[in-house]
Design an enzyme around this catalytic site. Structure first.
Site, PDB file in Angstrom:
ATOM      1  N   LYS A  52      -5.791   4.485   8.499  1.00 33.65           N
ATOM      2  CA  LYS A  52      -4.687   5.264   7.935  1.00 33.65           C
ATOM      3  C   LYS A  52      -4.991   6.755   7.946  1.00 33.65           C
ATOM      4  CE  LYS A  52      -2.782   1.526   5.171  1.00 33.65           C
ATOM      5  NZ  LYS A  52      -2.348   1.044   3.850  1.00 33.65           N
ATOM      6  N   SER A  91       0.781  -1.237   0.000  1.00 30.41           N
ATOM      7  CA  SER A  91       0.000   0.000   0.000  1.00 30.41           C
ATOM      8  C   SER A  91       0.813   1.287   0.000  1.00 30.41           C
ATOM      9  CB  SER A  91      -0.953   0.022   1.199  1.00 30.41           C
ATOM     10  OG  SER A  91      -0.243   0.057   2.421  1.00 30.41           O
TER      11      SER A  91
END
Length: 365
Positions: A302, A257
């Site tokens: 996140k 990611s």
């Protein structure tokens, strides 16, 4: 004993029993929470995250932070109380254990898979950044893995360059499976390869590998539950050589990611001026060699982690926008991106102050 006292005592004992049960009973869930964020333009553990040699680089400022998620280990089992607390907390997310560790995957297997994905994301980030800059990158198809006990074991090896299959030139990893499955199980297929050792020697000496050999493999029948087909027991991938050295120094991180943020950091260091205009930008997203940004897991965690560190803008894969926008941290602007070009356009708007033009995430996407 008076009835009222007896009722209160019974209620108290029942409450204690329920609390004990809540602590002792294990729930089939795992927890995700915000992990560390690292500025790809800065340092980590005392050394630059991005180290480039053999090409001119330029000063940078601001932040282009990659973000991470912490997860409970494969062997950890949450209590019912912990699961309820996690469901209620804003800075964590409780998910079925199978979501993080499908099919009984062990911690070691998950760590290994994450490490491989992280390594591949770094390679794709380099390719995407250099392609965006118009800098040529040499690419070829290689043997990524060889299945133990398969027809290819001992004949093909990880790192072998696949030039042809049955005399047909191979240009993409998908070409290999397509050409193999033209055969019936039990038939022979001929691979023309550059052995991994020869390729490594050629790269070290900055020359083109010219030594090839033909390897004949007898196909087997697939056993993956799908329609029977011919297989040789390998997976094919892509390898690259770069015109100069790009090293990404970041340990204890896994998964794919961070690809987008690595690519943007590389782009920034190779171009004059500041991509961020001094702003604090964070983000996430996988990236492929062509610069396409893909979705990731744990986006809600996140965004929380990024905002806690001071991020003002968060570059968000388009497919994650709806989930991220459901609970956006105060003061954080979610910016939708589908490609590295989208991200560069958004950064231009951010540094110029044209934030009204930013493609913002909504709960609809």
């Amino acid at each position: 004993m008076p009835r009222r006292t007896a009722t209160m005592l019974a209620s108290t004992l029942m409450l204690i029993a329920l609390l004990c049960a809540g602590v002792l009973i294990k729930a089939p869930y795992s927890e995700m929470s915000p992990g560390p964020t690292v500025n790809t333009l800065g340092e980590h553990d005392g050394e630059p995250v991005l180290q480039i040699s053999g090409h001119r680089t330029y000063p940078t400022d601001g932040h282009l932070n990659m973000t991470t998620v912490r997860v409970t280990s494969a062997n950890y089992r949450m209590s019912l109380v912990e699961a309820v607390y996690g469901w209620l907390a804003r800075d964590s997310k409780v998910v079925p254990h199978e979501t993080l560790y499908p099919n009984g995957k062990t911690e070691e297997e998950s760590t290994q898979e994450n490490a491989e994905e992280f390594s591949q994301s770094q390679e794709s980030a380099k390719v995407a950044a250099l392609k965006e800059l118009g800098i040529p990158v040499n690419s070829w198809v290689v043997v990524s893995t060889v299945v133990k006990g398969s027809p290819s074991e001992g004949k093909l090896h990880a790192g072998d360059v696949i030039k042809k299959v049955d005399g047909t030139a191979v240009k993409e990893p998908s070409d290999v499976a397509e050409l193999v499955t033209k055969h019936k199980p039990g038939q022979d297929v001929v691979f023309t390869i550059v052995p991994a050792k020869e390729q490594a020697a050629a790269e070290k000496e900055h020359r083109t590998a010219t030594v090839t050999k033909d390897v004949t493999i007898t196909t087997a029948t697939s056993n993956d539950g799908g329609a029977p087909r011919a297989v040789v027991g390998i997976s094919a991938g892509t390898d690259h050589t770069f015109p100069f050295t790009i090293d990404i120094k970041l340990a204890d991180v896994g998964g794919p990611s961070a690809g987008l943020m690595f690519a943007l950091g590389i782009y920034d260091k190779l171009t004059p001026g500041s991509l961020t205009g001094g702003k604090f930008v964070a983000g996430t997203g996988t990236i492929d060699d062509d610069g396409t940004v893909g979705p990731i897991g744990g986006v809600e965690m996140k965004t929380v982690g990024a905002r806690d560190k001071g991020a003002q803008y968060f570059l968000t894969p388009a497919e994650n926008c709806a989930a991220a926008a459901k609970d956006t941290p105060d003061g954080l602007t979610l910016v939708k991106v589908k490609t590295i070009s989208d991200a560069l356009d958004a950064l231009e708007d951010i540094r110029s102050g044209n934030t009204a033009d930013l493609p913002k995430c909504t709960t609809k996407g």
